[in-house]
Design a protein around this motif. Structure first.
Motif, PDB file in Angstrom:
ATOM      1  N   CYS A 183       0.770  -1.080  -0.013  1.00  0.00           N
ATOM      2  CA  CYS A 183      -0.175  -0.044   0.111  1.00  0.00           C
ATOM      3  C   CYS A 183       0.860   1.172   0.035  1.00  0.00           C
ATOM      4  O   CYS A 183       1.926   1.424   0.780  1.00  0.00           O
ATOM      5  CB  CYS A 183      -0.916   0.051   1.020  1.00  0.00           C
ATOM      6  SG  CYS A 183      -2.069   1.425   1.311  1.00  0.00           S
ATOM      7  N   LYS A 206       2.373  -1.471  -8.330  1.00  0.00           N
ATOM      8  CA  LYS A 206       0.729  -2.031  -8.757  1.00  0.00           C
ATOM      9  C   LYS A 206       0.813  -3.183  -9.507  1.00  0.00           C
ATOM     10  O   LYS A 206      -0.096  -4.188  -9.125  1.00  0.00           O
ATOM     11  CB  LYS A 206       0.336  -0.990  -9.894  1.00  0.00           C
ATOM     12  CG  LYS A 206      -0.209   0.425  -9.177  1.00  0.00           C
ATOM     13  CD  LYS A 206      -0.975   1.337 -10.059  1.00  0.00           C
ATOM     14  CE  LYS A 206      -2.174   0.845 -10.704  1.00  0.00           C
ATOM     15  NZ  LYS A 206      -3.333   0.713  -9.819  1.00  0.00           N
ATOM     16  N   PHE A 211      -1.777  -1.225  -3.451  1.00  0.00           N
ATOM     17  CA  PHE A 211      -2.838  -0.527  -3.503  1.00  0.00           C
ATOM     18  C   PHE A 211      -2.531   1.075  -3.187  1.00  0.00           C
ATOM     19  O   PHE A 211      -2.010   1.402  -2.277  1.00  0.00           O
ATOM     20  CB  PHE A 211      -3.967  -0.746  -2.187  1.00  0.00           C
ATOM     21  CG  PHE A 211      -5.447  -0.350  -2.481  1.00  0.00           C
ATOM     22  CD1 PHE A 211      -6.212  -0.603  -3.232  1.00  0.00           C
ATOM     23  CD2 PHE A 211      -5.424   1.053  -1.695  1.00  0.00           C
ATOM     24  CE1 PHE A 211      -7.743  -0.005  -3.231  1.00  0.00           C
ATOM     25  CE2 PHE A 211      -6.967   1.777  -1.520  1.00  0.00           C
ATOM     26  CZ  PHE A 211      -7.816   1.165  -2.428  1.00  0.00           C
ATOM     27  N   ALA A 226      -4.191   5.818  -9.439  1.00  0.00           N
ATOM     28  CA  ALA A 226      -4.473   5.303  -8.216  1.00  0.00           C
ATOM     29  C   ALA A 226      -5.599   4.411  -8.214  1.00  0.00           C
ATOM     30  O   ALA A 226      -6.532   4.534  -9.062  1.00  0.00           O
ATOM     31  CB  ALA A 226      -4.917   6.456  -7.280  1.00  0.00           C
ATOM     32  N   ASP A 227      -5.607   3.554  -7.224  1.00  0.00           N
ATOM     33  CA  ASP A 227      -6.779   2.787  -6.941  1.00  0.00           C
ATOM     34  C   ASP A 227      -7.758   3.389  -6.199  1.00  0.00           C
ATOM     35  O   ASP A 227      -8.936   3.241  -6.157  1.00  0.00           O
ATOM     36  CB  ASP A 227      -6.544   1.686  -6.133  1.00  0.00           C
ATOM     37  CG  ASP A 227      -5.375   0.727  -6.734  1.00  0.00           C
ATOM     38  OD1 ASP A 227      -5.635  -0.168  -7.510  1.00  0.00           O
ATOM     39  OD2 ASP A 227      -4.227   0.632  -6.473  1.00  0.00           O
ATOM     40  N   LEU A 228      -7.474   4.525  -5.291  1.00  0.00           N
ATOM     41  CA  LEU A 228      -8.393   5.563  -4.742  1.00  0.00           C
ATOM     42  C   LEU A 228      -7.530   6.745  -4.720  1.00  0.00           C
ATOM     43  O   LEU A 228      -6.563   7.051  -4.197  1.00  0.00           O
ATOM     44  CB  LEU A 228      -8.273   4.814  -2.942  1.00  0.00           C
ATOM     45  CG  LEU A 228      -9.413   5.589  -2.287  1.00  0.00           C
ATOM     46  CD1 LEU A 228     -10.666   6.019  -2.677  1.00  0.00           C
ATOM     47  CD2 LEU A 228      -9.325   5.272  -0.968  1.00  0.00           C
ATOM     48  N   HIS A 229      -8.550   7.718  -5.303  1.00  0.00           N
ATOM     49  CA  HIS A 229      -8.314   9.186  -5.189  1.00  0.00           C
ATOM     50  C   HIS A 229      -9.021   9.877  -4.009  1.00  0.00           C
ATOM     51  O   HIS A 229     -10.264  10.042  -4.216  1.00  0.00           O
ATOM     52  CB  HIS A 229      -8.298   9.822  -6.581  1.00  0.00           C
ATOM     53  CG  HIS A 229      -8.024  11.308  -6.502  1.00  0.00           C
ATOM     54  ND1 HIS A 229      -9.069  12.073  -7.521  1.00  0.00           N
ATOM     55  CD2 HIS A 229      -7.340  12.156  -6.040  1.00  0.00           C
ATOM     56  CE1 HIS A 229      -8.318  13.410  -7.447  1.00  0.00           C
ATOM     57  NE2 HIS A 229      -7.410  13.463  -6.259  1.00  0.00           N
ATOM     58  N   GLN A 294     -11.848   3.402   3.747  1.00  0.00           N
ATOM     59  CA  GLN A 294     -11.173   2.490   2.759  1.00  0.00           C
ATOM     60  C   GLN A 294      -9.728   2.513   2.961  1.00  0.00           C
ATOM     61  O   GLN A 294      -9.027   1.745   2.684  1.00  0.00           O
ATOM     62  CB  GLN A 294     -11.936   2.516   1.223  1.00  0.00           C
ATOM     63  CG  GLN A 294     -11.544   1.612   0.475  1.00  0.00           C
ATOM     64  CD  GLN A 294     -11.761   1.707  -1.033  1.00  0.00           C
ATOM     65  OE1 GLN A 294     -12.695   2.979  -1.478  1.00  0.00           O
ATOM     66  NE2 GLN A 294     -11.384   1.028  -2.102  1.00  0.00           N
TER      67      GLN A 294
END
Length: 709
Positions: A183, A206, A211, A226-229, A294
């Motif tokens: 991560c 990645k 993540f 990104a997987d999460l922004h 998350q």
């Protein structure tokens, strides 16, 4: 990314030199080849650039590095000293300008005291010049007032790292460790545009299943991977880190053994977060709580994890505390001191790391020693051969120097490797102050915005022409060799410092004939300090192609992965931070929008170099403001038209770019232009109370179109 030389051009090769990029903190190695190419019956030189394999960029180059030679070979280079006569800068001789500087500096100090002179350095100077600039200020001039533009780059992360870990080094891990992380949190850093040759490390991570979480008010190219922004409201980074920390604690994802064995202060942090209203806090950040949850669980539950910050988090009036709150995440999960783990401050300037280690900061002596520590002063004074009592005390930060200039407490200023009239906040005050100076000397390759205001301008060598060491973002010291002779009468910056010091009667302290001689004294001056370079030599650097610090002896290899067994505090433990940060929220009915700023791929700092590269300049000819379509509609702004952005401090004029990837309450403007396009005409001058970083990333503004009808 890295062009190769074709056979036809190889046959007409004139010269090949190995060097390294003068721009960002990766410090990519490269080969610049001069070839002869027929043009309309004549022959002129052309240049082909290719990456050289190295441990940082692995041979990759970005568009800036591939075209860096263009500014070094520009016809706009300063080739002779300039002196102001009858209001105009005219060509002079080195003998005349050095004598004139000595006379004027001496006269000002005799009239107003030693501290009437200020020295203003830069984060792109070599370690040798940064070191010598500190010695020049304190021994050559005897003034306390020295600081540098790195204050606007790394001071929040540097002070936070020193407070929490006991040591500031950009990365606590090796670049090669990034693919091992499961991560990665990238907070306020746009690596894809600012350090693009590092992006493959994250792509590899990645591919290995990492993540990736990006925290940024814009959907940047980095956010695109990104997987999460988390599209945060500017100024709320410390609060976001606290929300993540509470969620990690509540989920039981902390490493209690690491906390007990290697830290202190966790209980106070728990108590501080116990009553946090998560829903309210998330709303202040402008992010859905479930998104933050998350992110927190992805980081807290990963086997290996990293947190990296850059200017988006750090260039705020609570930047120091914001970084410390992100470091809470690192400590609470034990994600440091082992492969695939750690904290990284993504350094911006080419020598942003080394430039802050050896004495051009207001409170610092070589080796990351403190100028206020009696033992540190005594040791460095012994290396320099002076009485410790003769060394001046702590000065002030870069912007505070500009305030002293404006108040005429500093009447003479020496600027080397920086362009403060563009890079400082509250530019109107800076311009007014520089005009008040009795004497301004600027050393630069070009007639920069600041140099145009100078009484004397001194031409310096470019990266292709000078030799010296630079320290990249991971703490790896690299040697950049001289490739070609200096053009015209340009001199190495360290040579200029020595000549002025000699003329001012300090010859015995500045008898250097080469950069290597200066580095050998730097080694001795840093010996035993936090940033210990003693074991690093030019011979070793040529053989080993880079060495990590600390490196206390020639028998040691240096440390790439730090804090594996203990932190740098006396007790070996790191410190949690329980103090809260209020964040920033000063928008009003009159100024309803948040102005933030940053970099774009083709340009660097204030653009003094990249605007002289035709290839880079063609990519971005003028400055711009990004705004959301809803914001544009509300303010009746069309895409591509000229607009004025205004705060209580001033205004600037740029073209609009209407983009959906930015928050509705936020405007983004690049930092690489001066004049009426300078974003710093509207930035606020308030400073972080710990590190004196200005609040570049948050200013309350309004925007309006500029049209006749």
């Amino acid at each position: 990314m890295t062009p190769s030389i074709n056979a036809e051009k190889t046959a007409s090769m004139l010269q090949v030199q190995e060097t390294q990029c003068p721009y960002c903190s990766v410090q990519c190695k490269m080969k610049v080849s001069e070839v002869a190419a027929p043009v309309t019956g004549e022959r002129r030189a052309e240049y082909v650039v290719e990456g050289v394999p190295n441990n940082a960029s692995q041979g990759r180059l970005c568009v800036k590095g591939m075209n860096a030679h263009q500014h070094a070979l520009s016809k706009e280079r300063l080739l002779h000293p300039l002196i102001r006569r009858n209001g105009e800068l005219v060509t002079s001789s080195w003998h005349e300008v050095i004598q004139f500087i000595s006379e004027r500096f001496s006269h000002l100090q005799e009239s107003y005291g030693a501290d009437t002179l200020g020295v203003y350095g830069g984060g792109s100077l070599t370690n040798e010049t940064a070191y010598l600039l500190g010695k020049f200020a304190r021994v050559g001039l005897g003034t306390r007032y020295i600081d540098y533009n790195g204050r606007f780059c790394m001071s929040a992360a540097a002070s936070a790292g020193s407070k929490v870990f006991g040591m500031d080094r950009g990365l606590t891990f090796r670049l090669s460790d990034i693919p091992l992380a499961r991560c990665i949190v990238l907070a306020g850093t746009n690596i894809a545009e600012c350090q693009p040759t590092l992006l493959p490390y994250f792509n590899e991570a990645k591919e290995n299943g990492a993540f990736i979480i990006v925290i940024d008010p814009r959907k940047t190219a980095t956010a695109g991977i990104a997987d999460l922004h988390l599209q945060i409201k500017p100024g709320m980074d410390a609060l976001l880190a606290d929300i993540m920390m509470k969620l990690i604690i509540d989920a039981g994802a902390v490493d209690h053994q690491f906390i007990g064995d290697r830290t202190h202060g966790f209980e106070q942090l728990q108590q501080e977060l116990a009553e946090m209203d998560l829903v309210e806090a998330a709303a202040k950040c402008g992010i859905e709580l479930e998104q933050i949850r998350q992110a927190a669980l992805a980081y807290g539950e990963a086997d290996t994890a990293m947190v990296m910050t850059a200017r988006g988090v750090e260039q705020q009036t609570d930047g120091h505390m914001a970084v410390r709150h992100f470091l809470n995440l690192v400590l609470a999960t034990g994600n440091i001191g082992k492969p695939g783990c750690g904290y990284g401050a993504i350094t911006g300037q080419g020598n942003g790391q080394g430039g802050r280690e050896h004495g051009q900061k207001a409170d610092q002596l070589p080796g990351y020693r403190s100028i206020e520590n009696e033992q540190d002063r005594a040791y460095v004074a012994s290396v320099w051969g002076v009485d410790p009592a003769s060394l001046p005390g702590k000065g002030v930060s870069a912007y505070e120097m500009m305030e002293l200039v404006h108040d005429q407490k500093i009447r003479g200023l020496f600027v080397m490797g920086s362009n403060p009239v563009v890079s400082n906040p509250n530019v109107r005050l800076v311009e007014e102050g520089l005009r008040k100076l009795d004497f301004l000397v600027v050393a630069d390759m070009f007639l920069s915005d600041t140099a145009r205001m100078a009484d004397v301008v001194l031409p310096v060598t470019a990266y292709l022409e000078n030799e010296g060491t630079l320290t990249n973002l991971e703490g790896r010291v690299l040697l950049r060799e001289q490739g070609i002779p200096a053009p015209g009468e340009a001199l190495h910056d360290w040579d200029i410092l020595c000549r002025i010091a000699v003329e001012m009667g300090k010859a015995s302290y500045f008898q250097f004939q080469s950069a290597e001689e200066i580095f050998n004294e730097l080694r001795e001056a840093s010996r035993g300090g936090v940033a210990d370079y003693y074991g690093i030599t030019y011979e070793r650097l040529r053989l080993e192609k880079g060495i990590y610090w600390p490196c206390p002896s020639v028998e040691t290899t240096g440390e790439g992965l730090v804090f594996a067994e203990r932190f740098a505090h006396v007790d070996g433990r790191a410190s949690f931070t329980a103090e809260t940060s209020p964040g920033w929220n000063e928008v009003s009915r009159e100024f309803p929008l948040i102005l933030t700023n940053g970099r774009v791929l083709p340009h660097y700092l204030t653009g003094v170099q990249t605007h002289r590269s035709p290839t880079l300049e063609a990519r971005e000819l003028e400055n711009f403001v990004e705004l959301h379509p809803t914001t544009a509609s509300r303010h009746r702004i069309r895409d591509g038209e000229w607009v004025e952005v205004q705060s209580v401090y001033g205004s600037f004029t740029v073209r609009s770019r209407v983009k959906e990837h930015i928050r509705e309450d936020t405007l983004f403007v690049p930092m690489h232009w001066g004049g009426i396009q300078n974003v710093n005409r509207a930035t606020r001058p308030e400073l972080d109370p710990y590190c004196r970083m200005p609040g570049f990333k948050t200013a309350a503004v309004t925007i309006r179109p500029l049209r006749l009808v």
